[in-house]
Design an enzyme around this catalytic site. Structure first.
Site, PDB file in Angstrom:
ATOM      1  CD  GLU A  87      92.715  10.208 -57.359  1.00 35.76           C
ATOM      2  OE1 GLU A  87      93.930  10.349 -57.095  1.00 35.76           O
ATOM      3  OE2 GLU A  87      92.071  11.054 -57.991  1.00 35.76           O
ATOM      4  CD  GLU A 134      90.145  14.117 -55.046  1.00 39.12           C
ATOM      5  OE1 GLU A 134      90.982  14.457 -55.917  1.00 39.12           O
ATOM      6  OE2 GLU A 134      90.424  13.379 -54.098  1.00 39.12           O
TER       7      GLU A 134
END
Length: 459
Positions: free
Chosen positions: A164, A361
């Site tokens: 991310e 995730e």
């Protein structure tokens, strides 16, 4: 019956700084989180910093045994740059031994390690040089990546460069949730550029290392962007949000280029990052083999209140929108929208050559989870079972329609430390008891997921 493809990767995700602990032992140098906690501990929930977190450094064998008991066949974590190369140059033999033992323990128990290189934990020695604002950071990262590939590439075959990257950019350079907590859009753009250049240089290092018989990726939060309405202004706002938050990373990683529209508007606003003519080739020639997708909730936007040109920040292009019909996680405040996984899959199929990908995730944070503990000490997290099953159904539909998704990893395995929020919100298959020697206890979802894994699907 929702049946998943053969050899589907069932597992969980975590990171070194959020699980390992042992932050000040065995040669590890401080990261920005270690130093920030030292300087301003009052900003961290309950005064809990990164020193111990979940004690995985000392209890990894127990965690792996629990993974095996669940039947998990994969686990994603990261290497701490500050542990492997404390000064950026010198290999730490204790770190080498720890990570090799940790990864081999997984392999010996049927769990494939998927290893990420950077999960928001910038070394302090590099932050003092300017962090990702300094171009030299890209070469430091490439050297770190090269070292990791040489140290572990014989046993690790799936890699990721960054987790991310949007987060350390947005939270650290357009907000105050990460260090250095500045708000400067131009600096944020430079940090984003250097981050992606570091990524591409790491991919190049992987291609050129002797253990390049695996695959390399980047892990992105690919939250689909939905406009408030189909009015021209709202649709335009969604397009800009998508360009800035999604396509800037995804196009670069998968296609080796940046979106022309984004490049043009940054140039028009005198926000273009400093570059080198040779960078284009580095980006073009070093794309990823697969993509990791972190998905929690969608991004809903509407037209800005006061459009401004040239732009001075994201607020001139779009603003958030709170959809009144949303289904909400009442324990965390985030929207629950399983359809988003299907939409991500179709986008990758239609616009990104149907590149292989996996859910790296997905999960549900819940505060004060002990409210749901039964007489046997088991958290009855049926809310999390419902959340995961709903998302798996959407993922299954995408796979049925030809999406090459090869795995699902829940965040996280054992409850972990979450940056400024410490252990306020719990996400794990296993509960962590900070008051009892970091004891691990399975939650109800761990038994449900063990059955899913055993049958490679569910009813």
């Amino acid at each position: 019956m929702y049946t998943f493809p053969k050899n589907f990767l069932w597992g969980a995700a975590a990171s070194a700084p959020q699980t390992e602990g042992a932050a000040n032992v065995d040669g590890k140098s401080p990261s920005t989180w270690d130093k920030w906690f030292e300087m301003e501990p009052e900003l961290f929930f309950d005064g809990v910093g990164p020193e111990h977190t979940s004690n995985t450094y000392h209890q990894y064998k127990e965690d792996v045994a629990n993974m095996k008991a669940m039947g998990m066949n994969s686990f994603r974590t990261s290497i701490a740059w500050t542990r492997l190369l404390p000064d950026g140059q010198t290999l730490n033999p204790k770190a080498l031994r720890f990570y090799r033992d940790y990864f081999q323990e997984m392999i010996d128990n049927g769990v494939e390690p998927i290893v990420n290189l950077f999960h928001f934990d910038m070394p302090w020695w590099l932050m003092e040089k300017g962090g990702w604002e300094a171009r030299e950071s890209t070469d430091h990262f490439a050297f770190y990546a090269k070292t990791a590939f040489e140290c572990f590439g014989d046993i690790v075959k799936k890699w990721a460069t960054f987790n991310e990257p949007l987060v350390h950019i947005e939270c650290g350079y357009m907000g105050d949730a990460h260090w250095p907590k500045v708000q400067d859009f131009k600096r944020a753009i430079q940090v984003a550029y250097h981050t992606l250049l570091a990524h591409a240089k790491a991919v190049k290092a992987y291609r050129n290392n002797p253990y390049n018989d695996g695959q390399i990726s980047i892990i992105l939060n690919l939250s689909p962007v939905y406009p408030k309405s189909q009015n021209k202004e709202d649709v335009e706002a969604a397009r800009w949000a998508d360009l800035l938050y999604i396509r800037s990373f995804l196009d670069c990683a998968v296609k080796g280029t940046f979106p022309a529209e984004l490049v043009e508007i940054l140039k028009e606003a005198h926000l273009s990052p400093e570059t080198d003519i040779s960078d284009h080739e580095i980006f073009r020639e070093n794309t990823v083999d697969f993509v990791g997708c972190n998905y929690y909730q969608p991004l809903r936007v509407q037209a800005p209140q006061s459009p401004h040109r040239p732009i001075t920040g994201p607020r001139d292009l779009f603003r958030g929108y709170d959809w009144p019909e949303k289904r909400i996680n009442p324990h965390r405040g985030w929207e629950i929208y399983p359809q988003g996984i299907y939409d991500i899959a179709m986008r990758l199929k239609e616009s990104y050559h149907n590149i292989p990908w996996f859910i790296s995730e997905n999960g549900m944070g819940v505060s004060e989870e002990e409210r749901y503990m039964d007489a046997h000490g088991i958290i009855q997290d049926t809310y999390r079972i419902d959340f995961v099953s709903d998302h798996l159904k959407a993922l299954h539909q995408a796979i049925e329609e030809g999406s090459p998704c090869f795995g699902y990893h829940m965040w996280t395995f054992t409850d972990c430390w979450s940056w400024l929020n410490a252990y306020k919100n719990r996400y794990g298959y296993y509960r962590l008891d900070l008051t009892n020697g970091y004891a691990r206890t399975p939650k109800e979802i761990s038994f449900w997921m063990a059955d899913v894994i055993a049958h490679n699907g569910f009813d």
